[in-house]
Motif scaffolding. Structure first.
Motif, PDB file in Angstrom:
ATOM      1  N   LEU A  34       0.816  -1.212   0.000  1.00 41.04           N
ATOM      2  CA  LEU A  34       0.000   0.000   0.000  1.00 41.04           C
ATOM      3  C   LEU A  34       0.852   1.266   0.000  1.00 41.04           C
ATOM      4  CD1 LEU A  34      -2.727  -1.096   2.586  1.00 41.04           C
ATOM      5  CD2 LEU A  34      -2.948  -0.974   0.083  1.00 41.04           C
ATOM      6  N   ILE A  35       2.152   1.085  -0.187  1.00 42.41           N
ATOM      7  CA  ILE A  35       3.098   2.202  -0.229  1.00 42.41           C
ATOM      8  C   ILE A  35       3.660   2.272  -1.640  1.00 42.41           C
ATOM      9  CG2 ILE A  35       5.216   3.164   0.728  1.00 42.41           C
ATOM     10  CD1 ILE A  35       4.694   1.382   3.234  1.00 42.41           C
ATOM     11  N   SER A  36       3.589   3.431  -2.244  1.00 43.76           N
ATOM     12  CA  SER A  36       4.101   3.568  -3.606  1.00 43.76           C
ATOM     13  C   SER A  36       5.027   4.771  -3.710  1.00 43.76           C
ATOM     14  CB  SER A  36       2.954   3.679  -4.603  1.00 43.76           C
ATOM     15  OG  SER A  36       2.093   4.734  -4.256  1.00 43.76           O
ATOM     16  N   PHE A  37       5.944   4.675  -4.638  1.00 43.26           N
ATOM     17  CA  PHE A  37       6.861   5.784  -4.894  1.00 43.26           C
ATOM     18  C   PHE A  37       6.171   6.833  -5.754  1.00 43.26           C
ATOM     19  CE2 PHE A  37       9.754   2.200  -4.154  1.00 43.26           C
ATOM     20  CZ  PHE A  37      10.550   2.744  -3.173  1.00 43.26           C
ATOM     21  N   VAL A  38       6.453   8.089  -5.457  1.00 49.59           N
ATOM     22  CA  VAL A  38       5.950   9.203  -6.259  1.00 49.59           C
ATOM     23  C   VAL A  38       7.114  10.136  -6.551  1.00 49.59           C
ATOM     24  CG1 VAL A  38       3.581   9.121  -5.385  1.00 49.59           C
ATOM     25  CG2 VAL A  38       5.255  10.521  -4.204  1.00 49.59           C
ATOM     26  N   THR A  39       6.960  10.939  -7.567  1.00 47.96           N
ATOM     27  CA  THR A  39       8.006  11.910  -7.880  1.00 47.96           C
ATOM     28  C   THR A  39       7.867  13.105  -6.947  1.00 47.96           C
ATOM     29  OG1 THR A  39       6.680  13.114  -9.501  1.00 47.96           O
ATOM     30  CG2 THR A  39       7.972  11.234 -10.316  1.00 47.96           C
ATOM     31  N   ALA A  40       8.908  13.887  -6.864  1.00 49.95           N
ATOM     32  CA  ALA A  40       8.885  15.074  -6.011  1.00 49.95           C
ATOM     33  C   ALA A  40       7.771  16.021  -6.434  1.00 49.95           C
ATOM     34  CB  ALA A  40      10.241  15.775  -6.057  1.00 49.95           C
ATOM     35  N   GLU A  41       7.457  16.049  -7.722  1.00 51.74           N
ATOM     36  CA  GLU A  41       6.398  16.928  -8.220  1.00 51.74           C
ATOM     37  C   GLU A  41       5.011  16.429  -7.824  1.00 51.74           C
ATOM     38  OE1 GLU A  41       8.815  15.629 -10.475  1.00 51.74           O
ATOM     39  OE2 GLU A  41      10.045  17.383 -10.054  1.00 51.74           O
ATOM     40  N   GLU A  42       4.869  15.131  -7.620  1.00 50.98           N
ATOM     41  CA  GLU A  42       3.560  14.562  -7.301  1.00 50.98           C
ATOM     42  C   GLU A  42       3.184  14.681  -5.831  1.00 50.98           C
ATOM     43  OE1 GLU A  42       2.719  10.778 -10.020  1.00 50.98           O
ATOM     44  OE2 GLU A  42       4.632  10.648  -8.957  1.00 50.98           O
ATOM     45  N   HIS A  43       4.163  14.889  -4.967  1.00 54.07           N
ATOM     46  CA  HIS A  43       3.846  14.895  -3.539  1.00 54.07           C
ATOM     47  C   HIS A  43       3.237  16.228  -3.126  1.00 54.07           C
ATOM     48  CE1 HIS A  43       7.274  17.470  -2.487  1.00 54.07           C
ATOM     49  NE2 HIS A  43       6.720  17.569  -1.299  1.00 54.07           N
ATOM     50  N   GLU A  44       2.463  16.161  -2.081  1.00 50.45           N
ATOM     51  CA  GLU A  44       1.843  17.338  -1.486  1.00 50.45           C
ATOM     52  C   GLU A  44       2.140  17.295   0.003  1.00 50.45           C
ATOM     53  OE1 GLU A  44      -2.325  17.214  -2.350  1.00 50.45           O
ATOM     54  OE2 GLU A  44      -1.980  16.737  -4.451  1.00 50.45           O
ATOM     55  N   GLU A  45       1.785  18.333   0.706  1.00 50.57           N
ATOM     56  CA  GLU A  45       1.937  18.328   2.155  1.00 50.57           C
ATOM     57  C   GLU A  45       0.863  17.427   2.748  1.00 50.57           C
ATOM     58  OE1 GLU A  45       4.413  19.804   3.931  1.00 50.57           O
ATOM     59  OE2 GLU A  45       5.223  20.337   1.976  1.00 50.57           O
TER      60      GLU A  45
END
Length: 74
Positions: A34-45
């Motif tokens: 249930l944990i996935s990698f995201v790019t720095a641009e995809e993350h939010e606070e």
């Protein structure tokens, strides 16, 4: 065996340690999925994102965060 499966999901040792320290509960293999990698641009606070020591970001599915919340209540 569990550690090998987690590494097959793409996590390295320092990331595994950081994620385990982030949660109070012990994560199962299903939880790790249930944990996935995201790019720095995809993350939010927010609680659903975590920057790992390697500089990569992960996203925690709502189901995993709900499970952690219930664990803390018990």
């Amino acid at each position: 065996m569990e550690e090998l499966h987690i590494k097959e999901l793409g996590f390295v040792n320092t990331e595994i340690i950081a994620i385990r320290e982030h949660f109070l509960m012990t994560l199962s293999i299903d939880d790790w999925e249930l944990i996935s990698f995201v790019t720095a641009e995809e993350h939010e606070e927010g609680d659903e994102f975590l920057k790992l020591p390697t500089g990569r970001w992960v996203y925690f599915e709502e189901e995993l965060l709900r499970k952690e919340m219930l664990y803390q209540i018990d």
